[in-house]
Design a protein around this motif. Sequence first.
Motif, PDB file in Angstrom:
ATOM      1  N   GLN A  14       0.842  -1.175   0.000  1.00 57.34           N
ATOM      2  CA  GLN A  14       0.000   0.000   0.000  1.00 57.34           C
ATOM      3  C   GLN A  14       0.892   1.244   0.000  1.00 57.34           C
ATOM      4  OE1 GLN A  14      -2.134   0.523   3.640  1.00 57.34           O
ATOM      5  NE2 GLN A  14      -3.702   1.778   2.705  1.00 57.34           N
ATOM      6  N   TYR A  40      -9.307   8.943   1.367  1.00 55.17           N
ATOM      7  CA  TYR A  40      -9.698   8.850   2.773  1.00 55.17           C
ATOM      8  C   TYR A  40     -10.651   9.967   3.151  1.00 55.17           C
ATOM      9  CZ  TYR A  40      -6.177   5.316   2.990  1.00 55.17           C
ATOM     10  OH  TYR A  40      -5.478   4.166   2.767  1.00 55.17           O
ATOM     11  N   ASP A  46      -8.079   7.879   8.867  1.00 52.05           N
ATOM     12  CA  ASP A  46      -7.791   6.448   8.981  1.00 52.05           C
ATOM     13  C   ASP A  46      -8.793   5.607   8.201  1.00 52.05           C
ATOM     14  OD1 ASP A  46      -5.749   7.082  10.603  1.00 52.05           O
ATOM     15  OD2 ASP A  46      -6.698   6.460  12.462  1.00 52.05           O
TER      16      ASP A  46
ATOM     17  N   GLU B  74      -0.154 -19.183   1.195  1.00 53.78           N
ATOM     18  CA  GLU B  74      -0.531 -17.767   1.258  1.00 53.78           C
ATOM     19  C   GLU B  74       0.643 -16.799   1.480  1.00 53.78           C
ATOM     20  OE1 GLU B  74      -3.515 -15.520   0.321  1.00 53.78           O
ATOM     21  OE2 GLU B  74      -3.866 -17.646   0.655  1.00 53.78           O
ATOM     22  N   TYR B  75       1.627 -17.217   2.268  1.00 60.01           N
ATOM     23  CA  TYR B  75       2.611 -16.238   2.703  1.00 60.01           C
ATOM     24  C   TYR B  75       4.031 -16.580   2.264  1.00 60.01           C
ATOM     25  CZ  TYR B  75      -1.404 -15.269   5.468  1.00 60.01           C
ATOM     26  OH  TYR B  75      -2.679 -15.008   5.846  1.00 60.01           O
ATOM     27  N   GLU B  79       7.655 -12.359   4.721  1.00 57.92           N
ATOM     28  CA  GLU B  79       6.488 -11.782   5.389  1.00 57.92           C
ATOM     29  C   GLU B  79       6.312 -12.364   6.776  1.00 57.92           C
ATOM     30  OE1 GLU B  79       3.386 -10.515   1.833  1.00 57.92           O
ATOM     31  OE2 GLU B  79       3.132 -12.390   2.882  1.00 57.92           O
ATOM     32  N   ALA B 132      -9.668 -11.934   4.452  1.00 57.21           N
ATOM     33  CA  ALA B 132      -8.945 -11.064   3.523  1.00 57.21           C
ATOM     34  C   ALA B 132      -9.849 -10.679   2.350  1.00 57.21           C
ATOM     35  CB  ALA B 132      -7.689 -11.765   3.011  1.00 57.21           C
ATOM     36  N   GLY B 136     -11.530  -6.838   1.222  1.00 54.69           N
ATOM     37  CA  GLY B 136     -11.577  -6.303  -0.137  1.00 54.69           C
ATOM     38  C   GLY B 136     -12.991  -5.938  -0.538  1.00 54.69           C
ATOM     39  N   LEU B 141      -9.570  -2.359   2.528  1.00 51.77           N
ATOM     40  CA  LEU B 141      -8.144  -2.684   2.389  1.00 51.77           C
ATOM     41  C   LEU B 141      -7.252  -1.476   2.608  1.00 51.77           C
ATOM     42  CD1 LEU B 141      -7.899  -5.236  -0.525  1.00 51.77           C
ATOM     43  CD2 LEU B 141      -7.341  -5.559   1.867  1.00 51.77           C
ATOM     44  N   GLY B 142      -7.741  -0.293   2.234  1.00 56.79           N
ATOM     45  CA  GLY B 142      -6.903   0.895   2.352  1.00 56.79           C
ATOM     46  C   GLY B 142      -6.886   1.483   3.751  1.00 56.79           C
ATOM     47  N   ASN B 143      -7.757   1.001   4.632  1.00 55.98           N
ATOM     48  CA  ASN B 143      -7.873   1.607   5.956  1.00 55.98           C
ATOM     49  C   ASN B 143      -6.623   1.414   6.801  1.00 55.98           C
ATOM     50  OD1 ASN B 143     -10.422   2.522   5.411  1.00 55.98           O
ATOM     51  ND2 ASN B 143     -11.417   0.731   6.290  1.00 55.98           N
ATOM     52  N   ARG B 144      -6.451   2.343   7.760  1.00 58.03           N
ATOM     53  CA  ARG B 144      -5.217   2.356   8.536  1.00 58.03           C
ATOM     54  C   ARG B 144      -5.026   1.109   9.396  1.00 58.03           C
ATOM     55  NH1 ARG B 144      -1.541   6.748  10.539  1.00 58.03           N
ATOM     56  NH2 ARG B 144      -2.945   8.160   9.528  1.00 58.03           N
ATOM     57  N   THR B 146      -5.914  -1.908   8.655  1.00 51.08           N
ATOM     58  CA  THR B 146      -5.847  -3.158   7.887  1.00 51.08           C
ATOM     59  C   THR B 146      -4.499  -3.894   7.988  1.00 51.08           C
ATOM     60  OG1 THR B 146      -7.587  -2.431   6.422  1.00 51.08           O
ATOM     61  CG2 THR B 146      -6.160  -4.141   5.597  1.00 51.08           C
ATOM     62  N   PRO B 147      -3.353  -3.187   7.920  1.00 47.83           N
ATOM     63  CA  PRO B 147      -2.094  -3.935   8.070  1.00 47.83           C
ATOM     64  C   PRO B 147      -2.030  -4.705   9.385  1.00 47.83           C
ATOM     65  CG  PRO B 147      -1.647  -1.740   7.244  1.00 47.83           C
ATOM     66  CD  PRO B 147      -3.101  -1.772   7.572  1.00 47.83           C
ATOM     67  N   LEU B 150      -4.264  -7.773   9.069  1.00 49.74           N
ATOM     68  CA  LEU B 150      -3.652  -8.797   8.216  1.00 49.74           C
ATOM     69  C   LEU B 150      -2.487  -9.483   8.920  1.00 49.74           C
ATOM     70  CD1 LEU B 150      -3.773  -6.945   4.790  1.00 49.74           C
ATOM     71  CD2 LEU B 150      -5.088  -8.941   5.443  1.00 49.74           C
ATOM     72  N   SER B 151      -1.708  -8.709   9.694  1.00 47.26           N
ATOM     73  CA  SER B 151      -0.596  -9.316  10.437  1.00 47.26           C
ATOM     74  C   SER B 151      -1.116 -10.351  11.416  1.00 47.26           C
ATOM     75  CB  SER B 151       0.176  -8.252  11.215  1.00 47.26           C
ATOM     76  OG  SER B 151       0.700  -7.312  10.335  1.00 47.26           O
ATOM     77  N   VAL B 154      -1.909 -13.492   9.635  1.00 40.60           N
ATOM     78  CA  VAL B 154      -0.694 -14.252   9.328  1.00 40.60           C
ATOM     79  C   VAL B 154      -0.258 -15.041  10.559  1.00 40.60           C
ATOM     80  CG1 VAL B 154       1.732 -14.087   8.708  1.00 40.60           C
ATOM     81  CG2 VAL B 154       0.079 -12.605   7.602  1.00 40.60           C
TER      82      VAL B 154
END
Lengths: 160, 390
Positions: A14, A40, A46, B74-75, B79, B132, B136, B141-144, B146-147, B150-151, B154
Amino acid sequence: MDVEQIGLPGIGLQHVFTTARGRRIGVVSHRTGRRDLVVYQLDDPDSAAVTVTLTPEEGDALAEILGTHRYVERLEELGRQVGGLVTEQIVIGPGSPYDGRTLGDTQARTRTGASIVAVVRDQRVIASPRPDFGFRAGDVVVAVGTADGTAAVVDLLTRG
Amino acid sequence: MHGPLLVELGLVILGLGLLGALSVRLSISPVPLYLLGGLAFGAGGLVPLGASDEFISTGAEIGIILLLFTLGLEYTAEELVGVLRRGAPVGLLDLVLGAGPGVAAALLLGWGPVAAVTLAGVTYATSSGITAKLLGDLGWLGNRETPAVLSLLVLEDLAMAAYLPVLTALLGHTGLGGGSRSLGVALVAVALVLVATLRYGHVVERFLHSASDEVLLLKVLGLTLLVAGVAQRLQVSAAVGAFLVGIALSGPLAHEARTLLTPLRDLFAAVFFVFFGLHTNPRDLPPVAWAALLLALAGVVTKMVTGAVAARRVSLTGRLRAGTALVPRGEFSIVIAGLAVTAGVRPQLGSLAAAYVLVLAVAGPLLARGAEPLGRWWTARRASRQPAGG
């Protein structure tokens, strides 16, 4: 401008940045080639306000539209920086002798001293076209050279 | 004699297609719908199936193998290492909070330690693939946050690499002695595969590599089934073997294998969920309904807490979204319960897992849709109070 790059495990990458006017925008690059364009919210940076999903082709097209102007601007800037260097944009009209022929056929560099550095077709920039590149009516050819050289290219492409 | 088999199979697969279409329409996970389909046509259901039972049970076995193989795919190793370094504390919190309700439920019901370990997995597993995809679909997915979400997914999948061998070892042996031996075998196998992947992954990849999609598909599928079968022989469980093959593949090869095997996985995974439904008697569901409701409630609350902690640097709306995204989607809850039921642990465990997944199937999408309005309302209320308070 600071572009923040964030990994999205299992999905891709991203890229996010804040514009000079304070809007946060970003692109999610999926490993599959899909791209999500994200804008956003104003009051909550956020949270996504809009997410537009683009196929790989659509992503390329958007990138080129956004890049086209900068490309031409940069060429013009270059022209101003280097004294005597001129950029010229020439439309291949329906009656042009090179409609349907290749860049190699023009022998533009040998005959005029100016170079054809790009062709804009259907709002896409084809940078550094190769000699076998075939012109079509409606193409815009970008030539760089001296004033005389680029004028000769105009002459060549319109009259032969 | 093949007439009824083909007709039944055709009807089952067509029915799955229609259920899948409905799930796309409602934008929910198709898993609960497949379960309902299985419940309707299984033992004690509306129309019991006969002729295709054998095919469906073999299909279900392949389904579970392919589900875990693609999970392993997947990973990438980088990662995994990166996520482990940054997310380990939150991952541990997720593990404790996520497994808690399951363990508590099994002990309260007096089902014993093996059922406790199984239910721990049922409530812990969010089902990364579906989540996941959901992120989408919702445009999140673009939201703050989300990372961070997703972590966590994993880490959950990584935890599965250790959990599944432990679980299957416990399931295979009632006595602790035999269990610890096969547990040892399993853990050594996992460690060997992880080391071998980091060191010698390219050797496996060179063996499998092919320019032809067809050859690659057959090689990868063959290798996966073979390793799964050998793992079963060693009493490590076929599912774990397949998972390890998935982990061993990485890079462009993993990407190609995923693209090629996804349609197959979708088919056989759907068969697996139907199979699970078929073998759950709908009459067993009402007695466990209350337990399932309480378990689901506890599961939602603990995942919301985990989400809020994982996304602690994000706005309130983002923290709510993270929690609702982590609510289990049922896929791996059913896989885990399926392993336990096949091994002959309490049949009620299967009914409880099915009821739990069905409850969350209704609650999950509602929560996900409610997160943003609730977050905005709360933020607005707080903002309007602040000036009054000084």
